[in-house]
Design an enzyme around this catalytic site. Structure first.
Site, PDB file in Angstrom:
ATOM      1  N   HIS A  80      33.897  42.364  48.092  1.00  0.00           N
ATOM      2  CA  HIS A  80      33.903  42.094  46.653  1.00  0.00           C
ATOM      3  C   HIS A  80      33.179  40.795  46.340  1.00  0.00           C
ATOM      4  CE1 HIS A  80      36.060  40.699  42.865  1.00  0.00           C
ATOM      5  NE2 HIS A  80      35.399  41.775  42.481  1.00  0.00           N
ATOM      6  N   GLU A 105      29.604  41.584  45.978  1.00  0.00           N
ATOM      7  CA  GLU A 105      29.297  42.245  44.707  1.00  0.00           C
ATOM      8  C   GLU A 105      28.934  41.205  43.647  1.00  0.00           C
ATOM      9  OE1 GLU A 105      31.669  43.841  40.977  1.00  0.00           O
ATOM     10  OE2 GLU A 105      32.455  44.672  42.851  1.00  0.00           O
ATOM     11  N   HIS A 106      29.638  40.085  43.649  1.00  0.00           N
ATOM     12  CA  HIS A 106      29.350  39.010  42.707  1.00  0.00           C
ATOM     13  C   HIS A 106      28.094  38.243  43.103  1.00  0.00           C
ATOM     14  CE1 HIS A 106      33.209  38.547  40.250  1.00  0.00           C
ATOM     15  NE2 HIS A 106      33.451  39.580  41.039  1.00  0.00           N
ATOM     16  N   GLU A 132      39.455  36.108  38.223  1.00  0.00           N
ATOM     17  CA  GLU A 132      39.554  37.563  38.072  1.00  0.00           C
ATOM     18  C   GLU A 132      40.851  38.085  38.688  1.00  0.00           C
ATOM     19  OE1 GLU A 132      37.027  41.619  39.287  1.00  0.00           O
ATOM     20  OE2 GLU A 132      36.310  39.638  39.896  1.00  0.00           O
TER      21      GLU A 132
END
Length: 444
Positions: free
Chosen positions: A77, A80-81, A157
């Site tokens: 993840h 992904e950023h 997040e």
């Protein structure tokens, strides 16, 4: 019949003309699906839709959160950023402006078994989209300063998700049903994992998994397959990727149930919320299971809409909850099935009993023909309407190629749903109802 997209060395001769692509499916209106295996093992699957003036494009990498090793937890993840934060050729602003300047959209998603970077643009802007996303996937730099800044964004997040009691309930339920299996870990990682993971670990995860043989590119809309293949080849060659002739794609995940050790029983998470979030569930079916269509029908009948059994009994007849539904999830080697309701804390026991009773009723009695027809009609309509945009078709192509190697056209899919019998649904319900359960309650 579904077309087999899988590739083995004995069939390489079928893929020699990779620019043209092998025709997989041809439908009405000039739509056709083509597949190519490029040098290096890169796969390109497209659906040409002549009536569309836009294209949805996805770069899929066959790595998900379940594939992280100790010391790298949260890396999937994180990447992904970070891939949007710049490459050797583009800054983060360059990437954002490229899509904004043409009215396009770009984003990414991380799942437990894959990652996807995707965009939707006008047909004439496909060259830009391929160039930018290919650059992100192949040439990320993961600047330490950008990584540290994004670490804070990801922690925010996660904090936002932890403030959502429904998200907390589903994360807790998944962790309990999967036990110590890697599928039980949260996709985004935990605050402790994100705080601890080092830049070198994220870089190693990137270099190890972002390789040509793991890459699938899917696209749907107003495009020509051979033109997209040329664009992809040019972009990957420009990036210096190793596109060796004759390399086959990385084998797909083996579809075989893994032994699970669920934490059966009741689990409560004490949080200060006005409403309790209740999930009752058990183990389910793996992806691609022969009874997956029966599961779809069961799930729709039990809790798939406003006329479903759970909604009618718990909300409409008794007024015990605002929202209630059932759900099912499946992966290559494990799956789950469950029922959800949000209610006031003093109603948890009654709502739980009613969820059990509705599943037991489906296990004891076959659905009437009228209910079966209603449910298959609901599933068929939602399936067709959900496939009428280029984004959903791109996603279906990418998932099919990456996960199963089988492309099923809509007619075949609808026929499979309509072939499900009431006896098959009752039999599956009986099997699920007989299993031990996990009860997750958040906020009671």
């Amino acid at each position: 019949m579904p077309y087999d997209l899988s590739l083995d060395p004995q069939r390489l001769t079928e893929e020699l003309d990779y620019r043209t692509g092998r025709l997989v499916y041809s439908g009405e209106g000039g739509n056709d699906v083509r597949r190519s295996v490029l040098p290096g093992g890169v796969r390109v699957v497209t659906e040409r839709m002549p009536s569309q003036r836009s294209v949805a494009l996805g770069f899929w990498v066959g790595v998900g959160s379940r594939d992280e090793e100790p010391g790298m937890l949260g890396s999937t993840h994180f990447l992904e950023h970070l891939l949007f934060k710049g490459t050797a050729n583009r800054t983060a602003l360059d990437i954002a402006e490229a899509f904004d300047a043409v009215g396009g959209e770009s984003n990414a998603l991380t799942a437990k078994e894959h990652t996807c970077y995707y965009a939707r643009v006008l047909s004439e802007d496909v060259p830009m989209a391929v160039s930018v996303i290919a650059d992100m996937v192949t040439s990320a730099v993961l600047e330490p300063a950008e990584l540290e800044q994004e670490r804070g964004v990801i922690l925010e997040e996660i904090a936002m998700d932890l403030d959502d009691p429904t998200d907390v309930a589903f994360e807790e339920f998944t962790a309990q049903i999967m036990g110590r299996h890697p599928l039980g870990r949260p996709i985004g990682g935990t605050p402790a994992e994100i705080t601890a993971v080092e830049r070198d670990a994220v870089w190693e995860h990137y270099r190890r998994h972002y390789t040509p043989d793991r890459l699938v590119i899917s696209a749907a809309g107003g495009l020509e397959h051979h033109e997209l293949v040329e664009l992809v080849l040019e972009a990957l060659e420009r990036a210096g990727w190793d596109l060796t002739e004759g390399v086959t794609p990385r084998p797909r995940r083996v579809r075989r149930p893994s032994p699970l050790a669920p934490e059966f029983g009741e689990h409560r998470v004490d949080r200060t919320f006005e409403q309790a979030n209740v999930i009752l569930g058990t183990t389910g079916l793996i992806a691609g299971h022969e009874r997956r269509f029966a599961m779809s029908v069961l799930n729709a009948a039990l809790g798939g809409g406003m006329s479903s059994r759970l909604f009618q009994e718990i909300r409409e007849r008794r007024g015990l909850a605002y929202n209630t539904f059932s759900f099912a999830g499946s992966y290559s080697d494990a799956g789950y099935f469950g029922m959800y309701a949000g209610c006031t804390p003093e109603k948890v026991a009654l709502v739980t009993d009613l969820m059990r009773a509705e599943l037991d009723r489906m296990a004891a009695e076959e659905m009437l023909p009228t209910e079966l027809a209603k449910v298959t009609g609901q599933l068929g309509g939602s399936t067709v309407m959900g496939s009428e945009d280029v984004g959903s078709r791109m996603s279906r192509l990418g998932r099919s190629e990456l996960d199963t190697g089988h492309f099923t056209d809509l007619d075949e899919l609808l026929a499979s749903l309509r072939a499900v019998t009431a006896a098959e649904v009752r039999e599956l319900a009986a099997e699920l109802a007989s299993r031990e359960t996990v009860l997750t309650v958040v906020g009671a």
